[in-house]
Write an enzyme that holds these catalytic residues in place. Structure first.
Site, PDB file in Angstrom:
ATOM      1  N   LYS A 195     -13.744 -27.252  50.679  1.00  0.00           N
ATOM      2  CA  LYS A 195     -12.531 -27.852  50.108  1.00  0.00           C
ATOM      3  C   LYS A 195     -12.855 -29.280  49.680  1.00  0.00           C
ATOM      4  O   LYS A 195     -13.257 -30.110  50.497  1.00  0.00           O
ATOM      5  CB  LYS A 195     -11.411 -27.845  51.150  1.00  0.00           C
ATOM      6  CG  LYS A 195     -10.156 -28.540  50.651  1.00  0.00           C
ATOM      7  CD  LYS A 195      -8.999 -28.383  51.614  1.00  0.00           C
ATOM      8  CE  LYS A 195      -7.783 -29.140  51.122  1.00  0.00           C
ATOM      9  NZ  LYS A 195      -6.632 -28.960  52.007  1.00  0.00           N
ATOM     10  N   LYS A 248     -12.263 -24.386  46.988  1.00  0.00           N
ATOM     11  CA  LYS A 248     -11.030 -24.988  46.486  1.00  0.00           C
ATOM     12  C   LYS A 248     -11.316 -26.367  45.912  1.00  0.00           C
ATOM     13  O   LYS A 248     -11.967 -27.157  46.601  1.00  0.00           O
ATOM     14  CB  LYS A 248     -10.039 -25.097  47.655  1.00  0.00           C
ATOM     15  CG  LYS A 248      -8.749 -25.751  47.290  1.00  0.00           C
ATOM     16  CD  LYS A 248      -7.876 -25.906  48.506  1.00  0.00           C
ATOM     17  CE  LYS A 248      -6.681 -26.734  48.077  1.00  0.00           C
ATOM     18  NZ  LYS A 248      -5.884 -27.142  49.179  1.00  0.00           N
TER      19      LYS A 248
HETATM   20  C1  PBG Z   1      -3.138 -29.091  53.088  1.00  0.00           C
HETATM   21  C2  PBG Z   1      -3.338 -28.426  51.775  1.00  0.00           C
HETATM   22  C3  PBG Z   1      -3.402 -29.000  50.488  1.00  0.00           C
HETATM   23  C4  PBG Z   1      -3.465 -27.928  49.582  1.00  0.00           C
HETATM   24  C5  PBG Z   1      -3.488 -26.770  50.325  1.00  0.00           C
HETATM   25  N1  PBG Z   1      -3.417 -27.094  51.672  1.00  0.00           N
HETATM   26  C6  PBG Z   1      -3.297 -30.405  50.057  1.00  0.00           C
HETATM   27  C7  PBG Z   1      -4.323 -31.398  50.392  1.00  0.00           C
HETATM   28  O1  PBG Z   1      -5.354 -31.124  51.008  1.00  0.00           O
HETATM   29  O2  PBG Z   1      -4.051 -32.555  50.052  1.00  0.00           O
HETATM   30  C8  PBG Z   1      -3.511 -28.052  48.078  1.00  0.00           C
HETATM   31  C9  PBG Z   1      -3.035 -26.864  47.305  1.00  0.00           C
HETATM   32  C10 PBG Z   1      -2.739 -27.076  45.870  1.00  0.00           C
HETATM   33  O3  PBG Z   1      -3.018 -28.167  45.286  1.00  0.00           O
HETATM   34  O4  PBG Z   1      -2.208 -26.161  45.254  1.00  0.00           O
HETATM   35  N2  PBG Z   1      -4.207 -29.815  53.559  1.00  0.00           N
END
Ligand code: PBG
Length: 326
Positions: A195, A248
């Site tokens: 991520k 991601k």
């Molecule tokens: C929580 C999380 C996030 C997303 C999914 N889970 C936000 C982040 O890490 O700031 C992002 C999903 C999206 O942008 O559609 N940590």
């Protein structure tokens, strides 16, 4: 004269040939629909930065889940927007919290829909970070126990799978142990393994009301410039017991999807994130691009790169688009 001998256009000449040699397919089985849940009753609040997406209360989330199941979508992933936020995000493991209540309602109304939950502190903490904070530092190890508590409480409420998205080191092992110790050794973990600290998450943070109140997430989420490190993240998560690993965002990280699939051959999920969705919606609203065409091309590129599953805000549209075209 036989020149050219090979004419690749031959098999492009008719829709029949094109169908026969198509290498990749996008199916409704591949998509997972995100749902944002807050407290209350009868709530269906549009999210301005994500046109077509809403915040639901547990009851309306269940109605939405029924529609998702009827469209043939196999799974949903829940994100909570709690009433109470504090430094440790304790509302995240309240047995009557928003996500826990939504799980129970959804389970009452649906029969086979797989209910996944996002496990992370940022939606529940007043500082908006994904871990426990000490001054400006996001602490790793003290966060693990909290994530494990939250995951366990989702599973106790009936979640079928948990998806940690915090990027703390060691969280998969901590969650695996907590679930196993409580008799939930059959509940799989979908780990947000690679991520990235991405600006593509902007619209999500509006949707989940979870922007960090200071600094950014670059001390725990990955640097966009790194690819080899993603393989190390994935290797560790698999070693710790992850069942599915996620890359991601999606569209700017197709090389990572490819490398993960080639190297590990395990089930791979991709998050087609909020910014990827919002920018297409915005351009389509102006008549600059065709939403359906662009969305399907983005999603098929993720499949071609090797993903098995895609978390996408277009899930319901995909179900409709695919059933229209067949
Ligand atoms: C929580 C999380 C996030 C997303 C999914 N889970 C936000 C982040 O890490 O700031 C992002 C999903 C999206 O942008 O559609 N940590």
């Amino acid at each position: 004269m036989g020149f050219p001998k090979h004419r690749l256009r031959r098999l492009r000449a008719t829709e029949g040939f094109r169908r026969m040699v198509r290498e990749t397919a996008l199916s409704v089985d591949d998509v997972i629909m995100p749902l944002f849940v807050r407290s209350g009753k009868g709530v269906r609040r549009p999210i301005s930065s994500l046109p077509g997406i809403h915040q639901f209360s547990p009851d309306t989330a269940a109605t939405e889940a029924v529609e998702i199941e009827q469209l043939g979508i196999p799974a949903t992933i829940l994100f909570g927007i709690p009433d109470q936020k504090n430094s440790k995000g304790t509302s995240g493991w309240d047995p009557n919290g928003v996500v826990q209540s939504a799980i129970r309602k959804i389970k009452e109304k649906t029969s086979n829909l797989v209910v996944i939950t996002d496990v992370c502190l940022c939606e529940y903490t007043d500082h908006g970070h994904c871990g426990v904070v000490d001054g400006d530092t996001i602490l790793n190890d003290p966060t693990l126990d909290l994530l494990a508590k939250m995951a366990l409480s989702h599973v106790e409420a009936g979640a079928d799978m948990v998806a940690p998205s915090d990027m703390m080191d060691g969280r998969v092992a901590a969650i695996r142990k907590a679930l196993d110790d409580s008799g939930y050794s059959d509940i799989p973990i979908l780990s947000y393994a690679a991520k990235y600290a991405s600006v593509f998450y902007g619209p999500f943070r509006d949707a989940a009301e979870s922007p960090p109140q200071f600094g950014d997430r670059s001390t725990y989420q990955m640097d966009a410039a790194n690819g080899n490190e993603a393989l190390r993240e994935v290797a560790l998560d698999l070693e710790e017991g992850a069942d599915i690993v996620m890359v991601k965002p999606g569209i700017s990280y197709l090389d990572i999807i490819w490398r993960v699939k080639q190297r590990f051959g395990c089930p791979v999920a991709t998050y087609n994130v909020s910014g990827e969705y919002a920018m297409v919606k915005a351009a389509a609203e102006r008549g600059w691009i065709d939403e359906r065409g662009v969305a399907l091309e983005m999603l098929i590129s993720m499949k071609r790169a090797g993903t098995d599953l895609i978390l996408t805000y277009w899930s319901k549209d995909v179900a409709r688009w695919l059933s229209e075209s067949s």
